[in-house]
Design an enzyme around this catalytic site. Structure first.
Site, PDB file in Angstrom:
ATOM      1  N   SER A  42      29.638  20.004  44.542  1.00  0.00           N
ATOM      2  CA  SER A  42      29.144  21.163  45.221  1.00  0.00           C
ATOM      3  C   SER A  42      28.619  20.698  46.294  1.00  0.00           C
ATOM      4  CB  SER A  42      28.773  22.043  44.318  1.00  0.00           C
ATOM      5  OG  SER A  42      27.474  21.499  43.533  1.00  0.00           O
ATOM      6  N   HIS A 248      21.208  24.918  45.719  1.00  0.00           N
ATOM      7  CA  HIS A 248      22.141  23.969  46.483  1.00  0.00           C
ATOM      8  C   HIS A 248      21.305  24.218  48.054  1.00  0.00           C
ATOM      9  CE1 HIS A 248      24.878  24.198  43.132  1.00  0.00           C
ATOM     10  NE2 HIS A 248      25.592  23.131  43.810  1.00  0.00           N
TER      11      HIS A 248
END
Length: 267
Positions: A42, A248
């Site tokens: 990711s 993230h």
């Protein structure tokens, strides 16, 4: 010319030829002529940035898409996928690689050691439970990850024998100085446990990348001072919608953290 001088000249020429032979083809070719393939998890697919699409949550605002936009290589394909492990990378992401591939980039390893579940556990549990969970992940790291990374890197080299391969690391997630830290109230002790685990993961990835002859790019300097709960964070904290963005990089993290780290590695 004396025999000694002749021998020395031959040694110098041999050394220069070996250096040229060992240099990836991409190094001598303009970037506009490169074939670029982005692999990984990711952090390479662009989760956390805007514009995510598909099951793999790929975004043109992740660092591979940003590098592509800035350099306009001859070809660009991202097969990076949110949730990828070394196993899924090896089984589903190698197909675009060929002997003509000039550049490969990737982040991988975080999901193998249970990154997501570890951070969630730390968010919801006590300091001691968090520390124990991180310790368990580090045990997996120490006993399993060398072989997994070595196998992954060997597969990449086999499929893309002439490529420059850049392995990027993971940022240190949390600022450790802020008293309060987000919705989950992540304590300083928890933040230190998670950050310590990330640092150990990066050290192992760096060592295995070097052993494979790949270029290592450590992003911790770029993200320094911009962790979660810092005044200007380049990473998302706990996010409700979409939940997958949690922990993230945000747009600034990809543009000002990962992209400069990749450029530095290539330069």
């Amino acid at each position: 010319m004396s025999r000694r001088t002749t021998v020395l000249a031959c040694l110098v020429m041999s050394t220069l030829l070996s250096i040229v032979a060992a240099t990836p083809a991409a190094a001598a070719t303009p970037r506009s002529e490169w074939d670029y393939v982005a692999l990984g998890d990711s952090y390479s697919s662009g989760v956390g940035a805007s514009g995510q699409t598909g099951l793999c949550l790929r975004s043109p605002n992740g660092y591979p898409g940003l590098w592509n936009a800035a350099n306009d290589p001859k070809s660009y394909r991202s097969v990076a996928c949110g949730g990828a492990t070394t196993q899924t990378l090896r089984s589903t992401q190698l197909w675009p690689l060929t002997s003509s591939t000039d550049l490969v980039t990737l982040t991988i390893g975080g999901n193998d050691v249970g990154f997501a579940s570890t951070v969630i556990t730390c968010t919801l549990s006590s300091d001691s439970k968090c520390a124990a969970t991180v310790a368990s992940a580090m045990q997996v790291l120490r006993t399993e990850m060398t072989a997994k990374l070595d196998g992954t890197y060997a597969d990449i080299r086999r499929e893309a024998p002439n490529a420059r391969v850049v392995v990027l690391g993971y940022p240190i997630l949390f600022d450790e100085t802020a008293v309060n830290c987000g919705i989950g109230g992540m304590s300083i002790a928890k933040r230190k446990s998670i950050n310590g685990g990330a640092a150990e993961l990066n050290r192992l990835i760096a060592a295995r990348a070097a052993a494979a002859g790949f270029t290592w790019s450590d992003v911790t300097d770029e993200f320094a001072g911009h962790g979660i709960c810092a005044p200007t964070p380049w990473l998302n904290g706990l996010t409700v919608i979409p939940a997958t963005n949690s922990f993230h990089p945000n747009a600034a993290g990809y543009r000002s953290g990962y992209l400069p780290a990749l450029n530095a590695a290539l330069n």
